[in-house]
Design an enzyme around this catalytic site. Sequence first.
Site, mmCIF file in Angstrom:
data_model
loop_
_atom_site.group_PDB
_atom_site.id
_atom_site.type_symbol
_atom_site.label_atom_id
_atom_site.label_comp_id
_atom_site.label_asym_id
_atom_site.label_seq_id
_atom_site.Cartn_x
_atom_site.Cartn_y
_atom_site.Cartn_z
ATOM 1 N N ASP A 233 -21.462 50.240 32.289
ATOM 2 C CA ASP A 233 -22.757 50.806 32.634
ATOM 3 C C ASP A 233 -23.827 49.711 32.540
ATOM 4 O O ASP A 233 -23.525 48.535 32.778
ATOM 5 C CB ASP A 233 -23.055 51.986 31.686
ATOM 6 C CG ASP A 233 -23.809 53.108 32.367
ATOM 7 O OD1 ASP A 233 -24.942 52.856 32.815
ATOM 8 O OD2 ASP A 233 -23.265 54.223 32.452
ATOM 9 N N ASP A 242 -27.877 55.250 15.941
ATOM 10 C CA ASP A 242 -26.740 56.161 16.085
ATOM 11 C C ASP A 242 -25.572 55.531 16.832
ATOM 12 O O ASP A 242 -24.585 56.217 17.131
ATOM 13 C CB ASP A 242 -27.182 57.440 16.806
ATOM 14 C CG ASP A 242 -26.809 58.704 16.035
ATOM 15 O OD1 ASP A 242 -26.218 58.573 14.949
ATOM 16 O OD2 ASP A 242 -27.101 59.807 16.523
ATOM 17 N N HIS A 272 -29.638 53.835 31.109
ATOM 18 C CA HIS A 272 -28.546 54.722 31.529
ATOM 19 C C HIS A 272 -27.319 54.558 30.635
ATOM 20 O O HIS A 272 -26.699 55.541 30.205
ATOM 21 C CB HIS A 272 -28.204 54.413 32.987
ATOM 22 C CG HIS A 272 -27.259 55.370 33.625
ATOM 23 N ND1 HIS A 272 -25.909 55.118 33.714
ATOM 24 C CD2 HIS A 272 -27.455 56.581 34.215
ATOM 25 C CE1 HIS A 272 -25.312 56.117 34.353
ATOM 26 N NE2 HIS A 272 -26.240 57.020 34.664
ATOM 27 N N ASN A 286 -23.640 61.745 10.071
ATOM 28 C CA ASN A 286 -24.305 60.666 9.337
ATOM 29 C C ASN A 286 -25.745 61.002 8.976
ATOM 30 O O ASN A 286 -26.513 60.133 8.575
ATOM 31 C CB ASN A 286 -24.264 59.359 10.131
ATOM 32 C CG ASN A 286 -25.057 59.423 11.438
ATOM 33 O OD1 ASN A 286 -25.407 60.512 11.897
ATOM 34 N ND2 ASN A 286 -25.314 58.268 12.040
ATOM 35 N N VAL A 290 -27.877 62.663 16.675
ATOM 36 C CA VAL A 290 -26.947 63.579 17.340
ATOM 37 C C VAL A 290 -25.518 63.149 17.073
ATOM 38 O O VAL A 290 -25.273 62.147 16.400
ATOM 39 C CB VAL A 290 -27.219 63.603 18.857
ATOM 40 C CG1 VAL A 290 -28.608 64.137 19.162
ATOM 41 C CG2 VAL A 290 -27.034 62.215 19.458
ATOM 42 N N ALA A 376 -5.000 58.047 40.056
ATOM 43 C CA ALA A 376 -5.138 57.192 38.878
ATOM 44 C C ALA A 376 -6.561 57.181 38.332
ATOM 45 O O ALA A 376 -6.858 56.425 37.414
ATOM 46 C CB ALA A 376 -4.687 55.769 39.198
ATOM 47 N N SER A 424 -23.329 61.917 35.542
ATOM 48 C CA SER A 424 -23.247 60.713 34.709
ATOM 49 C C SER A 424 -23.000 61.061 33.249
ATOM 50 O O SER A 424 -22.481 60.230 32.494
ATOM 51 C CB SER A 424 -24.542 59.908 34.809
ATOM 52 O OG SER A 424 -24.549 59.079 35.929
#
Length: 851
Positions: A233, A242, A272, A286, A290, A376, A424
């Site tokens: 990406d 996080d 992104h 933790n 999130v 695949a 995405s």
Amino acid sequence: MKISMAVAGLALALVCSAGGAVSAQDAGGLTDAAQIRVGQVVSLTPERRASLDAAFAWRAGDEGVLSAEIRVGEVFRERAGSYEKQGRMVAKVRERADMATRMIGEARSGLSPVARDAVVHQTDWAAAMDRVEARMEGARARLAPSLLESFDDIDLHAFGVPDGWTEEEIAAVLMATGDYEYVEPDWRVYPHDTTPNDPLYGNQWHHRSGFMNSVRAWDFATGGPDIIVAGCDTGVRLTHVDLASSLVPGFNAVTNLTQAQGGVVDDTLNGHGTATAGCFGAIGNNGTGVSGVGWRFGVMPVRVSDRSDGVANLSDILQGARWASDNGAFVANCSYGGANSSQANSTGVYIRGNGGLLTFSSGNDGIEDQTTDRPAVIIVGASNQANARAGFSNYGVGIDVIAPGSNIYTTQRGGGYGNSTGTSFSVPLTAGALALIKAANPTLTNLQVEQILYDTALDVGTPGEDDFTGHGIVRVGEAVEMAVVGPSHIDLPFFDDFAGGVLSSLWRNPVGVIEVNQNAAGLDAGDYAMNLDATDSIETVALRAAVLASSVGEIRFSTQHRGVEAGESLLVEYRDPIGNWYALATVTSDGADQSEFVQHRMAVPFLGMHDDLKLRFTAQGSDGGDEWFIDDVRVGVFVSNQLPWSTGFENGIDLNFDWAASDAVATTEAPNTPEGTFSARLTGAGSMTSRNIDVSSGPSTLYARLRTLHTGVPSGQTLTVEYRDFLGVWQPLGQITSNGVDQTAFALNQFQIPFGAFGLELAVRYTASGTSPDHKWYIDDVAVTEEFVVDPVDCPADLAAPFGTLNFFDVSAFISLYNAQDPAADLAAPFGTLNFFDVSAYISAYNQGCP
């Protein structure tokens, strides 16, 4: 020596030069991309030919291609803002075996059958291999003048489109050489996302029960750093609280530099990549932010774009995915367009070879865009909070699953959190699910992990896999539970040889105490079998057997009984589509302990060809001393017979497995049958052809065996034995000729099969040359085997028990045969008449004694 189809191709190619020039009219063709159409003739004016010559280094033999009529085979339609042409293409050189097969086609067209047969037996194989390698190298060299980049790991090459040419025309020209698996645009692809916002874990609706059900999965597994997911990406924000402690070294596919070499992997321009990474890998439990699908996965940043808008070359994305796979990633996630391309599938094949998986998003235009099934690549669409396909999610035959994609609360580049929408974000949630399945059961293969994902998906569309939702909505809770506990449904083939020594998750609903042990006789060291006693019963998981409706399905298992009273039995049943059980076979004990396993084989019944087929084994005994052993249980598509292949026709002439075609009938009328009481009878000009026999990995020496007896067959008529070679051509193996005298005993016939027959599709054929139904050939003890049989030396005077010793009983037996005018007493010429010469021949044989 064994010969594969690929090597056969090399042989044929040796005797064939490159294709010669083929004259054709030069037809004008439009070059405006908007007007290109399939079947359009490619124009080769002098000016365009000059442009083509400057762009490619044509090889010997190419002139014949260029002078022939070339037509466009495919139109590459782009979509603005999703995937766009950029004057750059990719070509993949054929694999070695594929290139050899191509050379077969070029070579066979110019050879007579005699010449073809000569090549098979006289070819210099090393030279043939050199020729194929040279052609592959020539395919690469042809692209050199326009080459932009090569991806040697999958033999893929990016090059520029010559001036005045369209992508469709260039693809047609290069594909006409026969040297490439595919030629297509190297699309400029865009991220699939939109970005609204909202607050913390309570807003991660996708984790809840009824959706992905992540909380159920976390009861079994939460993932660890040894399972790595790569985000191919815009990079990952390295300081995000996080994500930071889960990061592993990454790669920049634009600069071709690893992070250690200075390659930039931080998400400094777009955001992104940080958002998608949080979907699969945000640290859970933790006390911060999130949770990703996995709480502690290794998160690998693979940056594929250095642009602020996130746009990337598809070839860079896929190079990054392969690098990630080579460096330990189990899943390479691509939240971009391009899933439908051939090069994406090539990369998926490569990654699967490493034991990993490749995931791609479907796109956000709400259109039928995934028009090719790429086996695949796991292509993911989006679902919404109504558990339905999101309206913006692209669809088509390529869709494998859908996953939550609306208002996905995740990590953001600035260090905080927010909502993101688009396929995405559906695909990294799916990548995380795949990784968590693997974490829950590390013994699973990549393909087993993928199948569990499909098997547990919530089917919300047309029953079964469909073009809008694929297998359904990803449910990681159910998937992880299956990974730990076992499946409820599996695809064929089903096979269990109980090698692990324990009852596997392939079995359900036991009645009684079912053991897997080594108590059966004849087991090799380390082998096990399933053991039922008294009235024990057990059944398989549900098998998806609907695929057998279009092919021959095979059920096979082996049994042995010990301590079972005569008349008691093992009942084998199958389940029909509405849950009724029907008897498939009953194996009955004769009261004597068996020292070997007996194999049972049968066709899948019509009512068993559905996706809830089960088999059930039930002991029908009286006490705990009854022991039924079951081993090597298999259900699947019948492909070919295995070595050694043999039949004695005791179950008739089996057109499901043993025989593809037969004019013969099974009968008990022949005397002295060597295998049981049945033999096959061919009359007139009848023929019988076996099904395929797999000898691709067979022994170096192989024999076709049959025993024959003829009655009423005139002198000179024959039974011809043939074999089918690896090219599909029938070749003579031998002939058995009648002397015109009816036989009273079967004669042994054995023929060595040439190595040119070795392959996946060996078959044997027996054809009589008679003209009347009274011309009868009896065939028994048919086999293709490495065993060469030597029958005991005949003692013609030994006609009565005790055999092996000549005495009064043998003389009495001969006299009885002689007085009854039985042909068995016809020992001397003139044959067909019993007289003094036959008596004399018997006396002589008696005096010689038995060997």
